[in-house]
Design a protein around this motif. Sequence first.
Motif, PDB file in Angstrom:
ATOM      1  N   UNK A   1      -3.698  -8.602 -11.620  1.00  0.00           N
ATOM      2  CA  UNK A   1      -4.550  -9.786 -11.806  1.00  0.00           C
ATOM      3  C   UNK A   1      -3.690 -11.034 -11.944  1.00  0.00           C
ATOM      4  N   UNK A  16       0.828  -1.205   0.000  1.00  0.00           N
ATOM      5  CA  UNK A  16       0.000   0.000   0.000  1.00  0.00           C
ATOM      6  C   UNK A  16       0.860   1.252   0.000  1.00  0.00           C
ATOM      7  N   UNK A  41       3.486   7.972  -4.341  1.00  0.00           N
ATOM      8  CA  UNK A  41       3.221   9.009  -5.350  1.00  0.00           C
ATOM      9  C   UNK A  41       2.798  10.348  -4.744  1.00  0.00           C
ATOM     10  N   UNK A  42       2.318  10.331  -3.491  1.00  0.00           N
ATOM     11  CA  UNK A  42       1.861  11.572  -2.869  1.00  0.00           C
ATOM     12  C   UNK A  42       2.999  12.329  -2.196  1.00  0.00           C
ATOM     13  N   UNK A  88      -6.964   9.985  -5.628  1.00  0.00           N
ATOM     14  CA  UNK A  88      -5.531  10.171  -5.820  1.00  0.00           C
ATOM     15  C   UNK A  88      -5.143  10.260  -7.287  1.00  0.00           C
ATOM     16  N   UNK A  89      -6.128  10.118  -8.183  1.00  0.00           N
ATOM     17  CA  UNK A  89      -5.818  10.252  -9.591  1.00  0.00           C
ATOM     18  C   UNK A  89      -5.336   8.968 -10.248  1.00  0.00           C
ATOM     19  N   UNK A  90      -5.359   7.854  -9.513  1.00  0.00           N
ATOM     20  CA  UNK A  90      -4.972   6.566 -10.096  1.00  0.00           C
ATOM     21  C   UNK A  90      -5.939   6.146 -11.186  1.00  0.00           C
ATOM     22  N   UNK A 145      -3.846  -7.062  -4.008  1.00  0.00           N
ATOM     23  CA  UNK A 145      -4.460  -5.977  -3.236  1.00  0.00           C
ATOM     24  C   UNK A 145      -4.290  -4.623  -3.917  1.00  0.00           C
ATOM     25  N   UNK A 195       0.451  -0.821 -11.480  1.00  0.00           N
ATOM     26  CA  UNK A 195       0.222  -1.849 -10.447  1.00  0.00           C
ATOM     27  C   UNK A 195       1.325  -2.886 -10.528  1.00  0.00           C
ATOM     28  N   UNK A 246      -8.870  -1.477 -13.368  1.00  0.00           N
ATOM     29  CA  UNK A 246      -8.143  -1.980 -12.196  1.00  0.00           C
ATOM     30  C   UNK A 246      -9.146  -2.354 -11.101  1.00  0.00           C
ATOM     31  N   UNK A 247      -8.968  -3.548 -10.525  1.00  0.00           N
ATOM     32  CA  UNK A 247      -9.898  -3.985  -9.494  1.00  0.00           C
ATOM     33  C   UNK A 247      -9.508  -3.445  -8.128  1.00  0.00           C
ATOM     34  N   UNK A 248     -10.474  -3.311  -7.235  1.00  0.00           N
ATOM     35  CA  UNK A 248     -10.155  -2.940  -5.868  1.00  0.00           C
ATOM     36  C   UNK A 248     -11.121  -3.691  -4.959  1.00  0.00           C
ATOM     37  N   UNK A 249     -10.797  -3.742  -3.649  1.00  0.00           N
ATOM     38  CA  UNK A 249     -11.567  -4.679  -2.832  1.00  0.00           C
ATOM     39  C   UNK A 249     -12.815  -4.066  -2.200  1.00  0.00           C
ATOM     40  N   UNK A 275       3.887   1.657  -1.286  1.00  0.00           N
ATOM     41  CA  UNK A 275       4.426   1.865  -2.632  1.00  0.00           C
ATOM     42  C   UNK A 275       3.355   2.415  -3.564  1.00  0.00           C
ATOM     43  N   UNK A 276       2.155   1.861  -3.453  1.00  0.00           N
ATOM     44  CA  UNK A 276       1.130   2.169  -4.443  1.00  0.00           C
ATOM     45  C   UNK A 276       0.377   3.456  -4.140  1.00  0.00           C
ATOM     46  N   UNK A 277       0.013   3.659  -2.880  1.00  0.00           N
ATOM     47  CA  UNK A 277      -0.843   4.800  -2.556  1.00  0.00           C
ATOM     48  C   UNK A 277      -0.104   5.978  -1.936  1.00  0.00           C
ATOM     49  N   UNK A 331     -17.062  -9.521  -2.721  1.00  0.00           N
ATOM     50  CA  UNK A 331     -16.632 -10.823  -3.221  1.00  0.00           C
ATOM     51  C   UNK A 331     -16.991 -11.970  -2.297  1.00  0.00           C
ATOM     52  N   UNK A 363       3.745   8.706 -11.922  1.00  0.00           N
ATOM     53  CA  UNK A 363       3.586   7.377 -11.340  1.00  0.00           C
ATOM     54  C   UNK A 363       2.127   6.934 -11.347  1.00  0.00           C
ATOM     55  N   UNK A 364       1.219   7.907 -11.183  1.00  0.00           N
ATOM     56  CA  UNK A 364      -0.185   7.539 -11.083  1.00  0.00           C
ATOM     57  C   UNK A 364      -0.838   7.420 -12.454  1.00  0.00           C
ATOM     58  N   UNK A 365      -0.401   8.264 -13.382  1.00  0.00           N
ATOM     59  CA  UNK A 365      -1.124   8.330 -14.639  1.00  0.00           C
ATOM     60  C   UNK A 365      -0.401   7.735 -15.838  1.00  0.00           C
ATOM     61  N   UNK A 421     -10.775   6.025  -3.318  1.00  0.00           N
ATOM     62  CA  UNK A 421      -9.417   6.526  -3.076  1.00  0.00           C
ATOM     63  C   UNK A 421      -8.624   6.574  -4.385  1.00  0.00           C
ATOM     64  N   UNK A 431       4.806  -1.498  -9.433  1.00  0.00           N
ATOM     65  CA  UNK A 431       4.801  -1.289  -7.986  1.00  0.00           C
ATOM     66  C   UNK A 431       4.942  -2.608  -7.251  1.00  0.00           C
ATOM     67  N   UNK A 434     -10.069 -15.710  -7.817  1.00  0.00           N
ATOM     68  CA  UNK A 434     -11.180 -15.053  -7.135  1.00  0.00           C
ATOM     69  C   UNK A 434     -12.184 -14.540  -8.140  1.00  0.00           C
ATOM     70  N   UNK A 486     -11.820   2.036  -1.092  1.00  0.00           N
ATOM     71  CA  UNK A 486     -10.543   1.957  -1.803  1.00  0.00           C
ATOM     72  C   UNK A 486     -10.696   2.382  -3.268  1.00  0.00           C
ATOM     73  N   UNK A 517      -4.280  -4.528  -7.272  1.00  0.00           N
ATOM     74  CA  UNK A 517      -4.927  -4.648  -8.572  1.00  0.00           C
ATOM     75  C   UNK A 517      -4.171  -5.409  -9.641  1.00  0.00           C
TER      76      UNK A 517
END
Lengths: 242, 303
Positions: A186, A78, A85-86, B190-192, A182, A104, B176-179, A80-82, B90, A96-98, B186, A107, A193, B183, A184
Amino acid sequence: MDFSVFFQPAFSGGGIYLDWVFSGIKWTLLVSILAWIIAFTVGSVLGVLRTTHPVALRAPATAYVEVFRNIPLLVQMFIWYFVLPEIVPEGLGNWMKGEMPMPEFWNAVLCLGFYTASRVAEQVRSGIQSIPDGQTYAGLAVGLTRAQVYRHVLLPMGYRIIIPPLTSEFLTIFKNSSVALTIGVLELTAQARQISEYTFRTFEVFTVATVVYVLITLAVTVAMRALENRVRVPGYMGSGGK
Amino acid sequence: MKPVKVLLAAAAALALAGTAAAQEGTLKKIKDTGVVKIGHRDASIPFSYLDDKQRPIGYGVDICLKIVDAIKAELKMPKLKVEFVPVTSQTRIPILTGGNIDIECGSTTNSVERQKQVAFAPTYFMTGTKIIVKKSSKIKGYDDLKGKTVVFTAGTTNERAMKAYNDEKKLGINFIPSKDHAESFLAVETGRAAAFPMDDILLYSLRASAKKPADYVIVGEFLSDDPYGIMMRKGDEAFKKLVDKTVMGLYKSGQINKIYAKWFQSKIPPKNINLGFPMSAALKELIKNPNDKGVEACGKMKC
């Protein structure tokens, strides 16, 4: 149990659900292997640094190991990913975000690689330190420099000694790669899942995923065993039982 | 081959255990254990979410508690214990069919596909898929998403509706999937991701609890119709009858209006915001003539 579910047409993107499984396997392998390359390289350097004498070299390596192995992998993913970049300069953060391709995936690779590096570093260190000091002194006595002692005496033996624990680490990285879902990616678990969500065939899907993980890790075990036997030093440790 | 066989046997045993629990009859199970287990969500505001003390609350939770009262009366067990179990988009169906919860009170769309696995009480809310985007993104509708990144909550009907639209219009969206919904939001914050497709009511409530609500807009025509219902195990007529009777009783007596007003037209925890969301004509009609009809999984597109 009805495994025909894998041959049903997939909900989205054309193809059948089996294609999703293969795509999952592909990403699991890519994330794990690239992360392992980082882990092995960075971990080796850090492990060696931790056995050197100058504090300026030793302290940063020790700090790295303590930080990266003490924070749960999920939390690191989390960060690294969230978070990263901030806190970097805005331009880089936006990139990094766009614009960054497959954020994903990269990261996940970096996170898993740098996390596992801390564990590899400890094993490299223990491998080197398990070699009797006498060998270092012998090397220095015949006129080798410190670097040459590492290159020709300590590292060749050290790596051989740590092949069994490194094998475990290599296996762990394949299993840890599932944490990438977590943020994203796949990979195999995420695809399992997803398929179970679409088809409600939870048992069939996770049975297949389990078998695939077992096959991957068995293949790694066999390969590492072969490597171990190939590079074994006759008469030295680990060969006694043969 | 041996380990594989063992695994298969274990999985088969689990599968059998799952069906056995489901066939037993929910009322009997509740009577035997003295506990009724309610599945709830963590961020489906205002249907089913956690307040600042981490207790599950919401419109759906209130209705489920009415059902618990009815179960207590039916079984003559006034001291019946209520246990809340958190579920996600899920996990909600496997947890329910596996027997770890008896009813799910959240924001679950009653779809024809889900009806193959579970049963639904009469619809208690009517919504549909829209997208939330940043105002600064200038996205006005789905076709503006061409080549952009879209985040979705895994396991939702909105995911399917959006993907079906993407396949049909060949927009080349990067998904992109999220749980969970928090999230996913978010990722937009955050612009993701450029957009997040979700039931519009949940988007309004997510926006209301955002740091700067004015930065976001909810756009698009309804991509799907999503009737919400309380989920329970399939094939348990006695239990479904009791649940249906309780829900329809709330509709008939007008109590539903009070519960509705409490969650959609008054200040609600944790931030004391008022969603100000009056009852839609569609829901009024459903309260007059309740039904538990499901919708197609892919919304207004073909699967």
